[in-house]
Design a protein around this motif. Structure first.
Motif, PDB file in Angstrom:
ATOM      1  N   PHE A 175       0.816  -1.220   0.000  1.00 25.27           N
ATOM      2  CA  PHE A 175       0.000   0.000   0.000  1.00 25.27           C
ATOM      3  C   PHE A 175       0.845   1.264   0.000  1.00 25.27           C
ATOM      4  CE2 PHE A 175      -3.167  -3.021   1.743  1.00 25.27           C
ATOM      5  CZ  PHE A 175      -4.052  -2.926   0.683  1.00 25.27           C
ATOM      6  N   GLU A 176       2.056   1.152   0.588  1.00 20.69           N
ATOM      7  CA  GLU A 176       2.946   2.314   0.605  1.00 20.69           C
ATOM      8  C   GLU A 176       3.319   2.749  -0.801  1.00 20.69           C
ATOM      9  OE1 GLU A 176       6.542   1.686   2.820  1.00 20.69           O
ATOM     10  OE2 GLU A 176       5.434   0.723   4.451  1.00 20.69           O
ATOM     11  N   ILE A 177       3.438   1.770  -1.675  1.00 27.37           N
ATOM     12  CA  ILE A 177       4.042   2.097  -2.965  1.00 27.37           C
ATOM     13  C   ILE A 177       3.143   1.804  -4.161  1.00 27.37           C
ATOM     14  CG2 ILE A 177       6.452   1.933  -2.280  1.00 27.37           C
ATOM     15  CD1 ILE A 177       6.431  -0.973  -3.243  1.00 27.37           C
ATOM     16  N   ILE A 178       1.930   1.318  -3.891  1.00 24.47           N
ATOM     17  CA  ILE A 178       1.128   0.857  -5.020  1.00 24.47           C
ATOM     18  C   ILE A 178       0.800   1.988  -5.999  1.00 24.47           C
ATOM     19  CG2 ILE A 178      -1.184   1.068  -3.954  1.00 24.47           C
ATOM     20  CD1 ILE A 178       0.045  -1.835  -6.145  1.00 24.47           C
ATOM     21  N   ASP A 179       0.576   3.194  -5.451  1.00 22.07           N
ATOM     22  CA  ASP A 179       0.272   4.307  -6.359  1.00 22.07           C
ATOM     23  C   ASP A 179       1.460   4.620  -7.259  1.00 22.07           C
ATOM     24  OD1 ASP A 179      -2.277   4.551  -5.493  1.00 22.07           O
ATOM     25  OD2 ASP A 179      -1.812   6.095  -3.982  1.00 22.07           O
ATOM     26  N   MET A 180       2.639   4.476  -6.682  1.00 22.09           N
ATOM     27  CA  MET A 180       3.841   4.742  -7.478  1.00 22.09           C
ATOM     28  C   MET A 180       4.056   3.639  -8.505  1.00 22.09           C
ATOM     29  SD  MET A 180       6.498   6.180  -4.709  1.00 22.09           S
ATOM     30  CE  MET A 180       6.019   5.517  -3.157  1.00 22.09           C
ATOM     31  N   ILE A 181       3.793   2.418  -8.083  1.00 19.48           N
ATOM     32  CA  ILE A 181       3.936   1.302  -9.021  1.00 19.48           C
ATOM     33  C   ILE A 181       2.989   1.499 -10.205  1.00 19.48           C
ATOM     34  CG2 ILE A 181       3.516  -1.175  -9.305  1.00 19.48           C
ATOM     35  CD1 ILE A 181       4.722  -1.666  -6.629  1.00 19.48           C
ATOM     36  N   ARG A 182       1.823   2.038  -9.886  1.00 20.24           N
ATOM     37  CA  ARG A 182       0.874   2.325 -10.977  1.00 20.24           C
ATOM     38  C   ARG A 182       1.430   3.390 -11.911  1.00 20.24           C
ATOM     39  NH1 ARG A 182      -3.758   1.822  -6.802  1.00 20.24           N
ATOM     40  NH2 ARG A 182      -4.492  -0.267  -7.282  1.00 20.24           N
ATOM     41  N   MET A 183       2.092   4.379 -11.301  1.00 11.53           N
ATOM     42  CA  MET A 183       2.617   5.477 -12.117  1.00 11.53           C
ATOM     43  C   MET A 183       3.640   4.983 -13.143  1.00 11.53           C
ATOM     44  SD  MET A 183       1.353   8.498 -11.543  1.00 11.53           S
ATOM     45  CE  MET A 183       2.480   9.903 -11.673  1.00 11.53           C
ATOM     46  N   ILE A 184       4.395   3.953 -12.798  1.00 10.25           N
ATOM     47  CA  ILE A 184       5.406   3.517 -13.756  1.00 10.25           C
ATOM     48  C   ILE A 184       4.821   2.560 -14.799  1.00 10.25           C
ATOM     49  CG2 ILE A 184       7.346   3.825 -12.183  1.00 10.25           C
ATOM     50  CD1 ILE A 184       7.170   0.515 -12.465  1.00 10.25           C
ATOM     51  N   GLY A 185       3.542   2.296 -14.735  1.00  7.99           N
ATOM     52  CA  GLY A 185       2.940   1.543 -15.833  1.00  7.99           C
ATOM     53  C   GLY A 185       2.349   0.195 -15.446  1.00  7.99           C
ATOM     54  N   PHE A 186       2.379  -0.144 -14.158  1.00  7.93           N
ATOM     55  CA  PHE A 186       1.647  -1.345 -13.756  1.00  7.93           C
ATOM     56  C   PHE A 186       0.180  -0.961 -13.601  1.00  7.93           C
ATOM     57  CE2 PHE A 186       5.711  -3.153 -12.623  1.00  7.93           C
ATOM     58  CZ  PHE A 186       5.525  -4.503 -12.864  1.00  7.93           C
ATOM     59  N   ASN A 187      -0.666  -1.627 -14.368  1.00 15.19           N
ATOM     60  CA  ASN A 187      -2.092  -1.401 -14.241  1.00 15.19           C
ATOM     61  C   ASN A 187      -2.627  -2.526 -13.349  1.00 15.19           C
ATOM     62  OD1 ASN A 187      -4.832  -1.413 -14.550  1.00 15.19           O
ATOM     63  ND2 ASN A 187      -4.793  -1.087 -16.771  1.00 15.19           N
ATOM     64  N   VAL A 188      -2.780  -2.220 -12.061  1.00 13.89           N
ATOM     65  CA  VAL A 188      -3.183  -3.258 -11.102  1.00 13.89           C
ATOM     66  C   VAL A 188      -4.372  -2.797 -10.280  1.00 13.89           C
ATOM     67  CG1 VAL A 188      -0.924  -4.330 -10.850  1.00 13.89           C
ATOM     68  CG2 VAL A 188      -1.497  -2.404  -9.400  1.00 13.89           C
ATOM     69  N   GLU A 189      -5.180  -3.746  -9.878  1.00 16.70           N
ATOM     70  CA  GLU A 189      -6.278  -3.407  -8.984  1.00 16.70           C
ATOM     71  C   GLU A 189      -6.331  -4.390  -7.826  1.00 16.70           C
ATOM     72  OE1 GLU A 189     -10.196  -4.627 -10.998  1.00 16.70           O
ATOM     73  OE2 GLU A 189      -8.840  -4.255 -12.681  1.00 16.70           O
ATOM     74  N   GLU A 190      -6.851  -3.911  -6.705  1.00 15.58           N
ATOM     75  CA  GLU A 190      -6.972  -4.797  -5.552  1.00 15.58           C
ATOM     76  C   GLU A 190      -8.018  -5.857  -5.853  1.00 15.58           C
ATOM     77  OE1 GLU A 190      -7.521  -2.277  -2.050  1.00 15.58           O
ATOM     78  OE2 GLU A 190      -6.025  -1.003  -3.024  1.00 15.58           O
ATOM     79  N   PHE A 191      -7.737  -7.078  -5.375  1.00 10.87           N
ATOM     80  CA  PHE A 191      -8.558  -8.198  -5.796  1.00 10.87           C
ATOM     81  C   PHE A 191      -8.918  -9.074  -4.598  1.00 10.87           C
ATOM     82  CE2 PHE A 191      -9.226 -11.836  -8.855  1.00 10.87           C
ATOM     83  CZ  PHE A 191     -10.176 -11.169  -9.613  1.00 10.87           C
ATOM     84  N   GLY A 192      -8.833  -8.480  -3.408  1.00 16.86           N
ATOM     85  CA  GLY A 192      -9.232  -9.212  -2.209  1.00 16.86           C
ATOM     86  C   GLY A 192      -8.196 -10.231  -1.757  1.00 16.86           C
ATOM     87  N   GLN A 193      -8.233 -10.584  -0.493  1.00 14.76           N
ATOM     88  CA  GLN A 193      -7.390 -11.668   0.053  1.00 14.76           C
ATOM     89  C   GLN A 193      -5.922 -11.580  -0.372  1.00 14.76           C
ATOM     90  OE1 GLN A 193      -9.247 -15.440  -0.780  1.00 14.76           O
ATOM     91  NE2 GLN A 193     -10.206 -15.373   1.213  1.00 14.76           N
ATOM     92  N   ASN A 194      -5.290 -10.495  -0.053  1.00 11.50           N
ATOM     93  CA  ASN A 194      -3.859 -10.299  -0.332  1.00 11.50           C
ATOM     94  C   ASN A 194      -3.519 -10.400  -1.812  1.00 11.50           C
ATOM     95  OD1 ASN A 194      -3.660 -10.227   2.439  1.00 11.50           O
ATOM     96  ND2 ASN A 194      -2.967 -12.345   2.607  1.00 11.50           N
ATOM     97  N   THR A 195      -4.492 -10.143  -2.620  1.00 11.73           N
ATOM     98  CA  THR A 195      -4.291 -10.395  -4.046  1.00 11.73           C
ATOM     99  C   THR A 195      -4.493  -9.134  -4.888  1.00 11.73           C
ATOM    100  OG1 THR A 195      -5.040 -12.660  -3.742  1.00 11.73           O
ATOM    101  CG2 THR A 195      -5.126 -11.800  -5.984  1.00 11.73           C
ATOM    102  N   TYR A 196      -3.651  -9.006  -5.893  1.00 13.94           N
ATOM    103  CA  TYR A 196      -3.856  -7.975  -6.901  1.00 13.94           C
ATOM    104  C   TYR A 196      -4.165  -8.635  -8.236  1.00 13.94           C
ATOM    105  CZ  TYR A 196      -1.899  -4.208  -4.032  1.00 13.94           C
ATOM    106  OH  TYR A 196      -1.677  -3.276  -3.073  1.00 13.94           O
ATOM    107  N   LEU A 197      -4.905  -7.909  -9.054  1.00 14.59           N
ATOM    108  CA  LEU A 197      -5.120  -8.336 -10.430  1.00 14.59           C
ATOM    109  C   LEU A 197      -4.258  -7.430 -11.306  1.00 14.59           C
ATOM    110  CD1 LEU A 197      -6.899 -10.227 -12.225  1.00 14.59           C
ATOM    111  CD2 LEU A 197      -8.430  -8.297 -12.497  1.00 14.59           C
TER     112      LEU A 197
END
Ligand code: ADP
Ligand code: MG
Length: 614
Positions: free
Chosen positions: A497-519
């Motif tokens: 969560f600390e870095i997910i917004d930044m990870i998105r900025m560099i081009g990872f298109n990810v969404e939270e998917f429940g239970q410790n999981t990202y899509l």
């Protein structure tokens, strides 16, 4: 004023096709699945030009009546479900009734089909959703689908297709998945009139070695477990078969190929210490489960499914695999003629020679070329300096560190520089430079020679690229054909969560998917050729190592830069070398990597002379 109108069918179909038909392999998948649903016993796939000019699927299944042959191209036309309740009891591969409408919207399609009751077959031609003709013809029971010139009417999509080897690799992957899922069906595949596969009806074990690799012959351990919730069967590779590259790993749920990092984790963890860190076990595992316990409707291309009791399945699967690798030593080599379901352990007869010798794991992996180094410029500020270096560094001393031993060149910050593109004589020019041992670049500068450390230079370049993307300018994301889930450990998930917004900025298109999981829906271009889930996990793990750094943006950029740079340790062509040097000198500090190590050293002529005569 009213301005809203309904879209015409052909436009609506073309839009839907965007989702269903990504590339030739998607058509292959849909047509083969339709043949399976029609209970075919023999399915032939004929491809020309990696599917760009021809994709043909011939089956001996149920075929269609004259009316159905026309109907099947309508959107939402299906024989497989009738009411919403049926969605929870799906036993067929298809059910959305979208595939044929979509395919016919973006290709030139010919269908010949006949059902057993009819005397004559129907032949239909349809191009870009437009019916051209419908006739009665002679023909056998079954269906013959010819799809020509995919995307003939959508040039943008057609141009977007990859090279033939890459598209063919995707087709073969789809073919393999379907063939593995149905060993009871005969399959063949021709590409440009050359036979690539001819698979007789067989037992699963034989189908695996015929389809994937005959070297798997002595390496398979039977995996089997029967519980009221789920029935597991299939094979796992003995531990010594685990490979560095994530290769042949297949899950089939009710004979549908699925991807699941969660279940993959169950299998991998069952191998525990029997395989080396970073290697991947081989498996082909079938799960039979009551359709009411799964939801296959969550993704249009249906490679992701949801189980209502994921944890239980994880546990059952893990224990089944554990057992399989635990007992493999006691079990004689698998009898390829016997049925897997009987758990037969009679000593093996000599394996009947396998006709097909296509060693997929080695030949196909070479198809895909790595993505080229990106061409868009980072920043132009340092180009003036760049030129100075190559003209003999007249102002070098101004910027040099006191450490003259080191001859480190520190360039001024970008704030001091004028970004005047018109004054960039080096832009686009090839630089005379050579690469040494895939690690160093040697080039001539006016005062002598310059040695550049390729790894550190890439780290600097990527570092600034990521830092810039995180701060201001989002990076480009490459959409994945199949979104992937990645399940993190609870701690890593928190950290993310600390870095997910930044990870998105560099081009990872990810969404939270429940239970410790990202899509993961998309990744930065540099990450296209690796397992996206592994890369994503790796970033989080690596970030935790750098975690105690003050500036999260810098820490993350360093992490990402190191990963990307490592992957760039390879033979570079002339253009890539020029690119590397250009980009390095466009950074704000070309002479050091993000951790302060020198990226380059200049030896002037007197130093070279001294080196030699010493
Ligand atoms: P879906 O498979 O989701 O039903 P499709 O667009 O793929 O949708 O196919 C529409 C219908 O056409 C199917 O439901 C089936 O009745 C019929 N059909 C398609 N392909 C075949 C085939 N190879 N043999 C017999 N019927 C077919
Ligand atoms: Mg279908």
């Amino acid at each position: 004023m009213d301005i809203i109108q309904l879209l015409s069918d052909s436009i609506a179909n073309q839009i839907a096709a965007g989702e269903v038909v990504q590339r030739p392999a998607s058509v292959v998948k849909e047509l083969m699945e339709n043949a399976i649903d029609a209970h075919a016993k023999h399915i032939q796939l004929i491809i020309k030009e990696a599917g760009k000019t021809l994709i043909q699927v011939i089956d001996d299944g149920s075929g269609m009546s004259n009316t159905d042959a026309r109907m099947c191209f309508e959107r939402h036309a299906t024989s497989k479900i009738r009411e919403s309740g049926d969605l929870f009891a799906i036993k067929t591969m298809g059910f959305r009734g979208e595939a044929l409408a979509s395919i016919a919207a973006v290709a030139q399609v010919e269908l010949k089909t006949k059902c057993a009751e009819d005397e004559l077959a129907t032949s239909i031609r349809i191009e870009g959703s437009e019916f051209k003709s419908q006739d009665f013809v002679q023909g056998p029971t079954g269906t013959n689908f010819i799809v020509k010139n995919l995307f003939f009417n959508v040039p943008a999509r057609r141009n977007f297709l990859k090279s033939n080897p890459v598209e063919m690799k995707h087709i073969i992957e789809e073919f393999q998945r379907v063939a593995l899922a149905h060993p009871e069906i005969k399959f063949s595949l021709y590409h440009n009139d050359i036979e690539i596969y001819n698979l007789p009806e067989s037992k699963l074990s034989k189908r695996i070695i015929d389809t994937l690799d005959k070297n798997y012959r002595d390496q398979l351990a039977t995996c089997q477990e029967d519980t009221p919730l789920i029935k597991i069967s299939g094979y796992v590779g003995k531990p010594q078969l685990a490979a560095k590259r994530r290769g042949d790993q297949y899950f089939f749920v009710n004979h549908r190929f699925i991807k699941s990092s969660y279940l993959n984790h169950a299998v991998t963890s069952a191998f525990e210490a029997t395989i080396a860190q970073g290697t991947h076990p081989f498996y082909v595992i079938f799960m039979e489960i009551d359709p009411s316990h799964i939801d296959i409707n969550i993704h249009p291309t249906k490679t992701e499914i949801k189980f209502d009791d994921e944890k239980a399945i994880y546990a059952i699967l893990r224990s089944a695999v554990k057992q399989a690798i635990g007992v493999y030593n006691l079990t004689p080599t698998i009898d390829f003629e016997s049925d897997i379901n009987f758990g037969n352990i009679t000593p093996p007869p000599a394996l009947k020679s396998t006709k097909f010798d296509f060693n997929t794991s080695s030949s196909i992996s070479n198809f895909e070329s790595r993505p080229k180094f990106e061409k868009d410029p980072l920043q132009t500020d340092n180009r003036d300096n760049w030129q100075k270096v190559f003209e003999g560094l007249p102002n070098r001393r101004d910027h040099e560190t006191e450490d003259s031993e080191n001859q480190q060149v520190i360039f001024g910050s970008k704030a001091n520089k004028l970004a005047e593109t018109s004054r960039l004589p080096i832009d686009g020019k090839e630089i005379n430079a050579i690469q040494i041992h895939q690690r160093y670049i040697l080039t001539q500068v006016k005062s002598g020679i310059m040695l550049i450390d390729q790894l550190y230079a890439h780290e600097r370049i990527f570092y600034e690229k990521y830092l810039k993307e995180i701060n201001t300018q989002p990076g480009v994301s490459q959409q994945l054909l199949f979104p992937k889930t990645v399940t993190l450990s609870p701690i890593d998930y928190e950290v993310s969560f600390e870095i997910i917004d930044m990870i998105r900025m560099i081009g990872f298109n990810v969404e939270e998917f429940g239970q410790n999981t990202y899509l993961i829906n998309g990744v930065p271009i540099e990450y296209m050729d690796e397992d996206e889930a592994v890369a994503f996990k790796g970033i989080i793990e690596q970030y935790r190592i750098n975690e105690n750094q003050k500036d999260t943006k810098e820490a993350l950029s360093k992490t990402l830069a190191k990963r990307a740079a490592n992957k760039s340790q390879k033979t570079l062509n002339k253009e890539e070398i020029s690119n590397l040097i250009n980009k390095l000198f466009e950074t704000s500090m070309p002479s050091i990597n993000p951790e302060g190590k020198s990226t380059m050293k200049i030896l002037d002529l007197s130093q070279i002379g001294a080196l030699i005569s010493n």
